[in-house]
Design an enzyme around this catalytic site. Structure first.
Site, PDB file in Angstrom:
ATOM      1  N   LYS A  18       8.265  -7.317   6.884  1.00 32.68           N
ATOM      2  CA  LYS A  18       7.200  -6.409   7.270  1.00 32.68           C
ATOM      3  C   LYS A  18       7.142  -5.212   6.310  1.00 32.68           C
ATOM      4  O   LYS A  18       6.080  -4.839   5.829  1.00 32.68           O
ATOM      5  CB  LYS A  18       7.469  -5.934   8.702  1.00 32.68           C
ATOM      6  CG  LYS A  18       6.260  -5.418   9.414  1.00 32.68           C
ATOM      7  CD  LYS A  18       6.612  -4.962  10.823  1.00 32.68           C
ATOM      8  CE  LYS A  18       6.871  -6.123  11.755  1.00 32.68           C
ATOM      9  NZ  LYS A  18       7.374  -5.687  13.078  1.00 32.68           N
ATOM     10  N   ARG A  20       9.477   0.109  14.376  1.00 28.55           N
ATOM     11  CA  ARG A  20       9.455  -1.356  14.550  1.00 28.55           C
ATOM     12  C   ARG A  20      10.521  -2.019  13.715  1.00 28.55           C
ATOM     13  O   ARG A  20      10.790  -1.612  12.590  1.00 28.55           O
ATOM     14  CB  ARG A  20       8.130  -1.942  14.045  1.00 28.55           C
ATOM     15  CG  ARG A  20       6.915  -1.579  14.809  1.00 28.55           C
ATOM     16  CD  ARG A  20       5.700  -1.974  13.980  1.00 28.55           C
ATOM     17  NE  ARG A  20       4.498  -1.409  14.523  1.00 28.55           N
ATOM     18  CZ  ARG A  20       3.693  -2.050  15.365  1.00 28.55           C
ATOM     19  NH1 ARG A  20       3.961  -3.285  15.725  1.00 28.55           N
ATOM     20  NH2 ARG A  20       2.627  -1.466  15.834  1.00 28.55           N
ATOM     21  N   GLY A  70       8.703 -11.596  18.143  1.00 28.69           N
ATOM     22  CA  GLY A  70       8.988 -11.102  19.483  1.00 28.69           C
ATOM     23  C   GLY A  70      10.459 -10.971  19.828  1.00 28.69           C
ATOM     24  O   GLY A  70      10.812 -10.753  20.972  1.00 28.69           O
ATOM     25  N   MET A 127      12.727  -8.804  18.518  1.00 28.46           N
ATOM     26  CA  MET A 127      13.315  -7.475  18.496  1.00 28.46           C
ATOM     27  C   MET A 127      12.288  -6.424  18.887  1.00 28.46           C
ATOM     28  O   MET A 127      11.140  -6.732  19.163  1.00 28.46           O
ATOM     29  CB  MET A 127      13.935  -7.221  17.140  1.00 28.46           C
ATOM     30  CG  MET A 127      15.168  -8.096  16.962  1.00 28.46           C
ATOM     31  SD  MET A 127      16.066  -7.693  15.507  1.00 28.46           S
ATOM     32  CE  MET A 127      14.909  -8.180  14.283  1.00 28.46           C
ATOM     33  N   ARG A 151       1.374 -10.737   6.394  1.00 29.56           N
ATOM     34  CA  ARG A 151       2.388 -11.618   5.830  1.00 29.56           C
ATOM     35  C   ARG A 151       1.725 -12.967   5.565  1.00 29.56           C
ATOM     36  O   ARG A 151       0.625 -13.221   6.072  1.00 29.56           O
ATOM     37  CB  ARG A 151       3.557 -11.803   6.787  1.00 29.56           C
ATOM     38  CG  ARG A 151       3.103 -12.420   8.054  1.00 29.56           C
ATOM     39  CD  ARG A 151       4.210 -12.674   9.036  1.00 29.56           C
ATOM     40  NE  ARG A 151       3.552 -13.188  10.232  1.00 29.56           N
ATOM     41  CZ  ARG A 151       4.148 -13.479  11.342  1.00 29.56           C
ATOM     42  NH1 ARG A 151       5.434 -13.299  11.453  1.00 29.56           N
ATOM     43  NH2 ARG A 151       3.480 -13.953  12.369  1.00 29.56           N
ATOM     44  N   HIS A 197       2.708 -14.730  22.499  1.00 28.50           N
ATOM     45  CA  HIS A 197       4.118 -15.051  22.246  1.00 28.50           C
ATOM     46  C   HIS A 197       4.360 -16.557  22.330  1.00 28.50           C
ATOM     47  O   HIS A 197       4.956 -17.165  21.451  1.00 28.50           O
ATOM     48  CB  HIS A 197       4.985 -14.308  23.274  1.00 28.50           C
ATOM     49  CG  HIS A 197       6.448 -14.607  23.157  1.00 28.50           C
ATOM     50  ND1 HIS A 197       7.049 -15.636  23.848  1.00 28.50           N
ATOM     51  CD2 HIS A 197       7.413 -14.045  22.399  1.00 28.50           C
ATOM     52  CE1 HIS A 197       8.328 -15.676  23.541  1.00 28.50           C
ATOM     53  NE2 HIS A 197       8.575 -14.719  22.654  1.00 28.50           N
ATOM     54  N   ARG A 211      23.539 -52.996   5.539  1.00 28.78           N
ATOM     55  CA  ARG A 211      24.835 -53.080   6.237  1.00 28.78           C
ATOM     56  C   ARG A 211      24.967 -54.494   6.786  1.00 28.78           C
ATOM     57  O   ARG A 211      24.273 -54.861   7.735  1.00 28.78           O
ATOM     58  CB  ARG A 211      24.886 -52.081   7.383  1.00 28.78           C
ATOM     59  CG  ARG A 211      24.958 -50.628   6.972  1.00 28.78           C
ATOM     60  CD  ARG A 211      25.042 -49.765   8.221  1.00 28.78           C
ATOM     61  NE  ARG A 211      25.416 -48.395   7.953  1.00 28.78           N
ATOM     62  CZ  ARG A 211      24.559 -47.382   7.854  1.00 28.78           C
ATOM     63  NH1 ARG A 211      23.272 -47.601   7.989  1.00 28.78           N
ATOM     64  NH2 ARG A 211      24.996 -46.157   7.623  1.00 28.78           N
ATOM     65  N   SER A 234      27.435 -45.278  -4.961  1.00 33.31           N
ATOM     66  CA  SER A 234      26.546 -44.813  -3.904  1.00 33.31           C
ATOM     67  C   SER A 234      27.401 -43.998  -2.938  1.00 33.31           C
ATOM     68  O   SER A 234      28.381 -44.495  -2.393  1.00 33.31           O
ATOM     69  CB  SER A 234      25.913 -46.006  -3.184  1.00 33.31           C
ATOM     70  OG  SER A 234      25.102 -45.534  -2.138  1.00 33.31           O
ATOM     71  N   CYS A 273      23.659 -43.050   0.186  1.00 34.01           N
ATOM     72  CA  CYS A 273      23.085 -43.858   1.258  1.00 34.01           C
ATOM     73  C   CYS A 273      23.559 -43.401   2.635  1.00 34.01           C
ATOM     74  O   CYS A 273      23.277 -44.030   3.636  1.00 34.01           O
ATOM     75  CB  CYS A 273      23.376 -45.337   1.045  1.00 34.01           C
ATOM     76  SG  CYS A 273      25.127 -45.731   1.110  1.00 34.01           S
ATOM     77  N   TYR A 320      19.016 -41.662  -7.063  1.00 37.29           N
ATOM     78  CA  TYR A 320      18.202 -42.042  -5.909  1.00 37.29           C
ATOM     79  C   TYR A 320      18.840 -41.579  -4.612  1.00 37.29           C
ATOM     80  O   TYR A 320      20.033 -41.265  -4.565  1.00 37.29           O
ATOM     81  CB  TYR A 320      17.970 -43.563  -5.859  1.00 37.29           C
ATOM     82  CG  TYR A 320      19.207 -44.394  -5.562  1.00 37.29           C
ATOM     83  CD1 TYR A 320      19.598 -44.636  -4.241  1.00 37.29           C
ATOM     84  CD2 TYR A 320      19.973 -44.943  -6.583  1.00 37.29           C
ATOM     85  CE1 TYR A 320      20.726 -45.393  -3.965  1.00 37.29           C
ATOM     86  CE2 TYR A 320      21.092 -45.707  -6.318  1.00 37.29           C
ATOM     87  CZ  TYR A 320      21.470 -45.927  -5.006  1.00 37.29           C
ATOM     88  OH  TYR A 320      22.589 -46.664  -4.729  1.00 37.29           O
TER      89      TYR A 320
HETATM   90  C1  PEP Z   1      28.452 -43.747   4.913  1.00 35.17           C
HETATM   91  O1  PEP Z   1      29.632 -43.720   5.234  1.00 35.17           O
HETATM   92  O2  PEP Z   1      27.821 -42.747   4.541  1.00 35.17           O
HETATM   93  C2  PEP Z   1      27.710 -45.009   4.971  1.00 35.17           C
HETATM   94  C3  PEP Z   1      26.460 -45.082   4.540  1.00 35.17           C
HETATM   95  O3  PEP Z   1      28.332 -46.052   5.557  1.00 35.17           O
HETATM   96  P1  PEP Z   1      28.439 -46.247   7.137  1.00 35.17           P
HETATM   97  O4  PEP Z   1      27.609 -45.197   7.776  1.00 35.17           O
HETATM   98  O5  PEP Z   1      27.943 -47.610   7.402  1.00 35.17           O
HETATM   99  O6  PEP Z   1      29.882 -46.072   7.344  1.00 35.17           O
END
Ligand code: PEP
Ligand code: MG
Length: 902
Positions: A22, A91, A100, A102, A335, A451, A580, A786, A854, A874
């Site tokens: 503010k 304020r 709202g 404070m 703002r 609010h 999996r 991964s 992953c 990735y």
């Molecule tokens: C992990 O451990 O992050 C993973 C992807 O394998 P899981 O969750 O199957 O153990």
């Protein structure tokens, strides 16, 4: 030297850390030459010092004196003078807005003498006494911590005595009497008189605002919004201007675009002859800006000019608080405005089309969390549910739940797993707990800036407000609407996009954005003729395509079945980052695993595995077919085998009962012995992952062979399979070497059998600290890494991932050890550090190493920014999070990693 006080004319919008949001924006408006009442800001540094020592720093008093004298000199008036007194508002204003949460105290400087001065200055005695009673009321509640009811009751009594229905009907004389009553309340409740000295009032109000940072409700809000507790708030001391000086005065809130839908055009609420928080509190119903144009064309024109100026300057939707004092416009606050998810996408693309921002900026202005909100289902059209009433659509979404009439009940019933809708006359900061617990909020009073509306929008909670037909009766725990009585516990449904309130259950359907993601732009556009919806879908499409064109990270999906794979692909996944395979051993196939475990000799063991081969091969063929042309990462079996066997206790009971009956089943007895043998105290740290593959002969070989044969089949079908083999829970490079050698052998065997060359990448999951710390060695045997950040978080913290979140994370977030679960957002300093080490050292050994993640974090917006920053190739996440990940990966590319806030 500490900086405790800055005049509005000294700062700018980039000083939010020091001046709060503010204060920084007031300074910016002052710099722009907009009509801001002069004042000064007490910095967050003063608050932090106050929080640290529990006392107001001595220098602050001096600096406040100096700032106050500058202010008095500039205006030619003295604080609390007998004639034409200067009055100020006090304020709070933290870096991040905490709507709202404070306190505010208005009219500071009024006392028994200056109230006369104000009467003279304004020429309105009634107004002067009304201002004075408001000061005592606000001061009593906020600074002296008295029960606000005491004052409201006295006000009601005064009205009753006069036979008046509204405050406006009270005369100057009545209000003078009320001031005396209020002063009596203060004396009775605190044992001392209401402070008459203006500077004492000011100092006490400043302390109250500083202290309000630490209230329970402020803490709760910060935890929810992940705002650090140690930022502190600034305090803005601003010369008062009055919106309650009769019909040519008023106060309002304005938006440069509609924050609910994103539609272009001014938008706002205005209350004639009102002060301060009246609009936001939603106590009276408001006029629109179009009405203001009729009421006061000159002030309206000036306001519109200021709004356009601000929007051009901030290049974004601005929200504004303003007051008109006898025809003169004053800007009290601005703002960059909060907005719904739909508005965020639409406004971003509209601003691009207006050449005010670039596509990169548009991308940085929407979030993955907002995109997920747009994926919420909506109520099905044409449902025959009974419509109870239609009110203001304040925060979108479709919520079905049981009515609760107060916050405590909401919290209680939600804790029992019920979906509840909090129904209140209006909400105030004390309702926050209930609003968090509820799936939706319905209020009887208030506008889109009340609010309830502001807070619900901020947390993405569905809300309908201002449902005047709803009359709540707390005594009978029910409300009436349209001649019907709805009791606490009854089911209702509210639509935060249309403002409709229904009786009973209503079917929900996918949102248009979900339809767009699933079926494509044309299908989504064809499905509706609502131009606003079409505009939203087009906006999402443009921004998402820009994210795809911009992002460095690829987005893959975690998918185990052809159906999931197909969905992931529709949603934009560029492959499977984790399949999996344990999912393939459940259901009817469990018994094959039992045979593997119970095999008494090598031949039986191999036969049991052989029986699994065709099943696995078919699984992989299906997956590779759906993911044709894209990487499909297949993880070898990870969980301990006894997860596929019956439960030890259940089986023990079964066998014992059978024995009692004399009907012993030999199979069960042998199975029980095996289950006992395989029982582990800490299965997550036991015989699982690569260890299983090395200890149970033939298990991984079977899976690798199934993958290779599936590849051969797909190639023979003319497909383009890209299977990759991933080894879980590796801690030592030697484990990986053994599996890899076996994999290479099987690839060449199957290749020879089919007369083709099979050369699948073999990679590793980095899920153990030791793997991360020996990444240089592991990379010598791995073509890709991964990060399994679920296990890596579990093993780095020593937290059992299946137990601790439910067990004690609530306490850990309450006491500040954690701001967020490390299973949800990557713990950048600990687990993230291991990720960083592994990336650097892995690539040092093998510069072309492909690296992804992953674990669940692969779909979490904040974590994605981290993974982008440390150079992963990735992220892989569950299919329905793929669009969010695409967007966030794009945002990461244009905005970089956020500042460290933990
Ligand atoms: C992990 O451990 O992050 C993973 C992807 O394998 P899981 O969750 O199957 O153990
Ligand atoms: Mg794991």
């Amino acid at each position: 030297m500490a900086t405790y006080v800055k005049d509005f004319s000294e700062g700018d919008k980039d000083q939010k850390d020091l001046l709060g949001g503010k204060g920084a924006n007031l300074a910016e408006m002052t710099r722009l030459g907009l009509p801001v009442p002069p004042g000064f800001t007490i910095t967050t540094e003063a608050c932090r010092e106050f929080l640290r020592t529990g006392e107001v720093p001595a220098e602050l008093r001096v600096e406040v004196t100096m700032a106050l004298r500058r202010l008095e000199d500039a205006l030619g008036r003295q604080l609390g003078d007998f004639h034409e007194p200067l009055l100020v508002s006090v304020r709070s204003g933290a870096k991040f807005s905490m709507p709202g949460m404070m306190e505010t105290v208005l009219n500071v400087g009024l006392n028994d003498a200056s109230v006369q001065g104000l009467a003279e200055y304004s020429g309105d005695e009634r107004f002067a006494w009304d201002s004075y009673r408001r000061l005592i009321q606000m001061f009593g509640r906020t600074v002296l911590d008295l029960d606000g009811e005491l004052f409201s009751q006295a006000l009601d009594d005064a009205k009753a005595a006069r036979g008046a229905t509204s405050d406006v009907d009270l005369t100057a004389e009545d209000l003078r009497g009320l001031v005396e009553t209020f002063k009596d309340i203060v004396r009775r409740e605190t044992g001392r008189d209401f402070p008459q000295h203006p500077r004492e009032q000011l100092d006490m109000a400043i302390v109250a605002v500083l202290a309000s940072w630490g209230t329970e409700r402020a803490r709760l809000y910060r935890r929810k919004e992940r705002i650090p507790d140690d930022l502190g708030t600034a305090v803005n001391v601003c010369s008062m201007v009055f919106g309650n000086l009769g019909p040519t005065s008023g106060t309002g809130v304005a938006f440069t675009r509609d924050p609910a839908t994103g539609k272009s055009g001014d938008y706002g609420d205005y209350l004639v002859n009102a002060q301060g928080e009246d609009v936001v509190a939603g106590i009276r119903n408001t006029a629109t800006l179009a009405d203001l144009e009729q009421i006061d064309p000159t002030a309206y024109a000036e306001l519109r000019q200021a709004m356009r100026r601000l929007e051009t300057h901030y290049r974004d939707l601005c929200d504004i608080e303003f007051t008109i004092e006898r025809g003169k416009l004053w800007m009290l606050q601005t703002r960059v405005g909060k907005r719904t998810a739909a508005a965020a996408f639409r406004i971003a693309t509209h601003l691009v089309d207006e050449n005010l921002i670039t596509m990169d900026e548009a991308l940085s202005r929407v979030t993955g969390a907002q995109l997920s909100q747009l994926l919420f289902p909506q109520f099905a059209a044409g449902s025959d549910a009974t419509l109870l009433t239609t009110a203001m659509a304040a925060s979108p979404g479709a919520a079905v739940g049981r009515v609760v009439l107060d916050s405590a009940t909401a919290v209680e019933r939600a804790a029992q797993g019920e979906d509840v809708i909090l129904v209140r006359r209006e909400t105030n900061p004390d309702d926050l707990g209930g609003m968090i617990a509820a799936v939706g909020v319905l209020t009887a009073r208030g506008g889109k800036t009340s609010h309830a509306a502001v807070v619900a929008r901020g947390m993405g909670r569905t809300a309908v407000v201002g449902a005047e037909a709803v009359v709540i009766d707390l005594t009978s725990r029910s409300f009436t609407v349209a001649g019907r009585t709805v009791r606490e516990g009854d089911l209702i449904a509210i639509d935060g996009s249309t403002g409709e309130v229904f009786w009973g259950d209503v079917d929900v359907v996918p949102s248009p954005v979900t339809r767009y993601l699933e079926d494509g732009l044309d299908a989504a556009l064809a499905a509706t003729d609502d131009e606003e919806v079409r505009d939203l879908v087009r906006s999402v499409d443009r921004i998402l395509r820009h994210a795809d064109a911009t992002r460095r990270l690829r987005v893959l999906a975690n998918a185990d079945t052809p159906e999931d794979a197909a969905r992931a692909r529709r949603l934009g996944a560029q492959g499977i980052g984790l399949c999996r395979t344990e999912h393939m051993f459940l259901g009817e196939r469990r018994e094959h695993i039992e045979h593997v475990v119970l095999a008494e000799d090598d031949a039986a063991h191999l036969a049991a595995l052989d029986a699994l081969l065709p099943l696995q091969r078919e699984d992989f063929v299906g997956l590779l077919r759906e993911m044709d042309g894209l990487p499909t990462t297949i993880r070898l079996l990870d969980p301990p085998l006894h997860e596929f066997l019956p439960d030890l206790t259940e089986l023990s009971v079964k066998v014992a009962l059978a024995e009692e009956r004399g009907e012993v089943d030999e199979g069960d007895v042998r199975l029980l012995a095996a289950v006992r043998r395989m029982h582990e105290a800490n299965p997550m740290l036991g015989l699982r992952g690569v260890r299983l593959g090395l200890v149970v002969p033939g298990l991984f070989a079977l899976q690798i062979r199934a993958v290779c044969e599936a590849v051969a089949i797909r190639r023979a079908e003319g497909g383009d399979p890209h299977a990759e083999i991933m080894v879980p829970l590796v801690g030592s490079v030697q484990e990986l070497r053994l599996v890899r050698e076996e994999a290479l052998r099987i690839m060449s065997e199957v290749g020879a059998e089919h007369g083709i060359e099979i050369d699948l990448p073999v990679g590793v999951m980095i899920e153990l600290p030791r793997a991360a710390l020996t990444a240089d060695r592991i990379a010598a045997q791995a073509q890709f890494f991964s990060f399994g950040t679920n296990d890596l978080t579990q093993t780095t913290w020593g937290f059992s991932r299946d137990d601790v979140e439910g067990a004690f994370f609530a306490q850990y977030t309450a006491n500040g050890v954690l701001t967020v679960s490390p299973f949800e957002t990557i713990d950048a300093k600990g687990v993230g550090r291991l990720v960083q080490i592994a990336v650097e050292e892995g690539r040092a050994t093998r510069p072309d190493l492909v690296i992804g993640v992953c674990g669940e974090h692969g779909g979490d917006p904040e974590s994605i920014r981290f993974f982008d920053a440390v150079g992963l190739d990735y992220v892989s996440c569950s299919p329905f999070r793929v669009p969010v990940a695409r967007l966030e990966a794009g945002r990461a590319a244009v905005t970089g990693v956020d500042a460290d806030t933990r």
